[in-house]
Scaffold this active site. Structure first.
Site, PDB file in Angstrom:
ATOM      1  N   LYS A  26       0.843  -1.200   0.000  1.00 26.16           N
ATOM      2  CA  LYS A  26       0.000   0.000   0.000  1.00 26.16           C
ATOM      3  C   LYS A  26       0.880   1.254   0.000  1.00 26.16           C
ATOM      4  CE  LYS A  26      -0.416  -0.544   4.996  1.00 26.16           C
ATOM      5  NZ  LYS A  26      -1.275  -1.092   6.065  1.00 26.16           N
TER       6      LYS A  26
ATOM      7  N   TYR B 143      16.251  29.217  10.690  1.00 26.88           N
ATOM      8  CA  TYR B 143      15.043  29.937  11.112  1.00 26.88           C
ATOM      9  C   TYR B 143      14.886  29.898  12.631  1.00 26.88           C
ATOM     10  CZ  TYR B 143      13.402  30.122   6.287  1.00 26.88           C
ATOM     11  OH  TYR B 143      13.276  30.376   4.947  1.00 26.88           O
TER      12      TYR B 143
HETATM   13  C1  LIG Z   1      -0.482  -2.203   6.568  1.00 28.70           C
HETATM   14  C2  LIG Z   1      -1.071  -3.527   6.907  1.00 28.70           C
HETATM   15  C3  LIG Z   1      -0.258  -4.646   7.111  1.00 28.70           C
HETATM   16  C4  LIG Z   1       1.250  -4.567   7.126  1.00 28.70           C
HETATM   17  O1  LIG Z   1       1.677  -4.093   8.370  1.00 28.70           O
HETATM   18  P1  LIG Z   1       3.249  -3.964   8.717  1.00 28.70           P
HETATM   19  O2  LIG Z   1       3.280  -3.545  10.128  1.00 28.70           O
HETATM   20  O3  LIG Z   1       3.788  -2.927   7.784  1.00 28.70           O
HETATM   21  O4  LIG Z   1       3.837  -5.302   8.467  1.00 28.70           O
HETATM   22  C5  LIG Z   1      -0.869  -5.873   7.320  1.00 28.70           C
HETATM   23  N1  LIG Z   1      -2.220  -5.977   7.371  1.00 28.70           N
HETATM   24  C6  LIG Z   1      -3.042  -4.930   7.197  1.00 28.70           C
HETATM   25  C7  LIG Z   1      -4.504  -5.104   7.274  1.00 28.70           C
HETATM   26  C8  LIG Z   1      -2.490  -3.662   6.969  1.00 28.70           C
HETATM   27  O5  LIG Z   1      -3.310  -2.618   6.810  1.00 28.70           O
END
Ligand SMILES: *Cc1c(COP(=O)(O)O)cnc(C)c1O
Length: 364
Positions: free
Chosen positions: A35, A252
């Site tokens: 994702k 800054y």
């Molecule tokens: C993002 C996600 C994962 C992966 O999680 P990590 O901590 O990056 O391994 C797994 N299952 C779901 C439903 C997620 O949304």
């Protein structure tokens, strides 16, 4: 010459991390979580390194469709499922698997017809309290979906809120076991933390994300301790060096004031590149391979470091913001965030380069 910042993506490291994940969960199908454009690494860019995985899991329908258009044939799982019924024909035509976590989705699946039935992962809320059916709703949902003409196959899943803690994990595991008792469907529980604890967690499909990119899902076990290698290295160079006197300030708001005379290195990287603006003075950076500390506020295009310990540093000296030689988790800890956020936040203006081999020290 162009502005020197770039993000280097090491596909050999990613492949090695996939191998680490695989070894942890023998027999399970591994769905690589990609994702948010593969946690900021670029899905198309990293796909060749995911050849040993059984499929991909992601949120974005358009990215899943793009994968099918590039003839990706393995399982593609939409982790939030669908949001409106009009997405379902595309999901069916593209053979995408979906998570179903809400009654409204069940209703939509019951009241529509599709060109081909779907693979559905029914999500159980075991304590995260974001998405999923209550354990006592699960049987009713499974009954309805198994009778729906739009559903071809069912799987059961949950997501851990506290897979890095003993108590939190065991409580959620127990709730999932109780909810699923007697239901004869394959299961999916493990994110990265769950993959590393696969002996306790189990399941037929695992969903590792962050570990594949070489960042640790745990606060105490480092990526190195887990055998993971950094995939992204964010690099830049010094584009100026300043000599400051005692009591002079930098940047800054005069965010840093020197206690004694020393040199300040100015790096072509700022929050418009995705570096966290809230990183305080003292956040680690590598200059010429040596660890130095930020001195002064991160600005849009620049950041500044104390060069006291690197006398050889000069304009053009190589800088690593995170990655090879400086774990993203260390930078994240200093900036009160997590590696996930830093990796996902690398900005569109940063050019990417891909390296195929295991050379982490490559000079660019
Ligand atoms: C993002 C996600 C994962 C992966 O999680 P990590 O901590 O990056 O391994 C797994 N299952 C779901 C439903 C997620 O949304």
């Amino acid at each position: 010459m162009s502005r020197p910042i770039l993000a280097q993506v090491n596909l050999a490291a990613l492949k090695a991390n996939v191998h680490v994940a695989r070894e942890r969960c023998p027999g399970a199908q591994l769905l690589a979580v990609v994702k948010a454009n593969a946690y900021g690494h670029g899905l198309a860019r990293i796909l060749p390194a995911l050849a040993e995985t059984d499929g991909l899991a992601l949120i974005e329908l358009d990215a899943a469709v793009a994968m099918r258009e590039q003839h990706y044939v393995r399982r593609l799982l939409l982790l939030e499922g669908f949001f409106a019924a009009d997405e379902l024909p595309e999901i069916a035509n593209r053979r995408l698997a979906i998570v179903v976590h809400h009654m409204e989705q069940v209703r939509m699946l019951e009241t529509t017809t599709l060109p081909r039935p779907l693979e559905v992962f029914v999500k159980v809320n075991t304590g995260m309290n974001r998405l999923g059916f209550r354990p006592d709703e699960l049987r009713g949902v499974v009954e309805r979906l198994s009778g729906a003409t739009t559903v071809a196959a069912l799987r059961l899943m949950t997501h851990f809120a506290r897979a890095d803690e003993d108590e939190g994990l065991h409580e959620q595991l127990q709730r999932f076991e109780d909810a699923c008792k007697g239901l004869p469907y394959p299961r999916s529980l493990a994110n990265s933390a769950g993959v590393i604890r696969f002996k306790e967690v189990g399941g037929d499909y695992v969903r590792p994300g962050i570990m594949l990119y070489g960042s640790s899902p745990f606060p105490y076990d480092t990526a190195e301790m887990l055998g993971l290698q950094p995939v992204m290295t964010l690099r830049s160079e010094l584009i100026a060096v300043q000599e400051i006197k005692a009591n002079e300030s930098v940047g800054y708001g005069g965010g840093y004031t020197a206690a004694r005379a020393h040199r300040i290195g100015v790096i072509a990287c700022g929050y418009a590149d995705g570096y966290p603006r809230h990183a305080p003075n003292g956040t680690p950076v590598l200059v010429c391979g040596k660890k130095v500390r930020t001195a002064g506020r991160v600005s849009m295009d620049l950041m500044t470091v104390d060069l006291t310990d690197v006398p050889e540093a000069t304009v053009g000296s190589p800088v690593v913001l995170w990655g090879a030689g400086l774990p993203v988790d260390d930078v994240a800890a200093a900036a009160s965030t997590v590696g996930y956020e830093l990796l996902c936040a690398v900005a569109p203006r940063v050019p990417f380069v891909v390296t195929q081999f295991g050379r982490l020290d490559i000079e660019l």
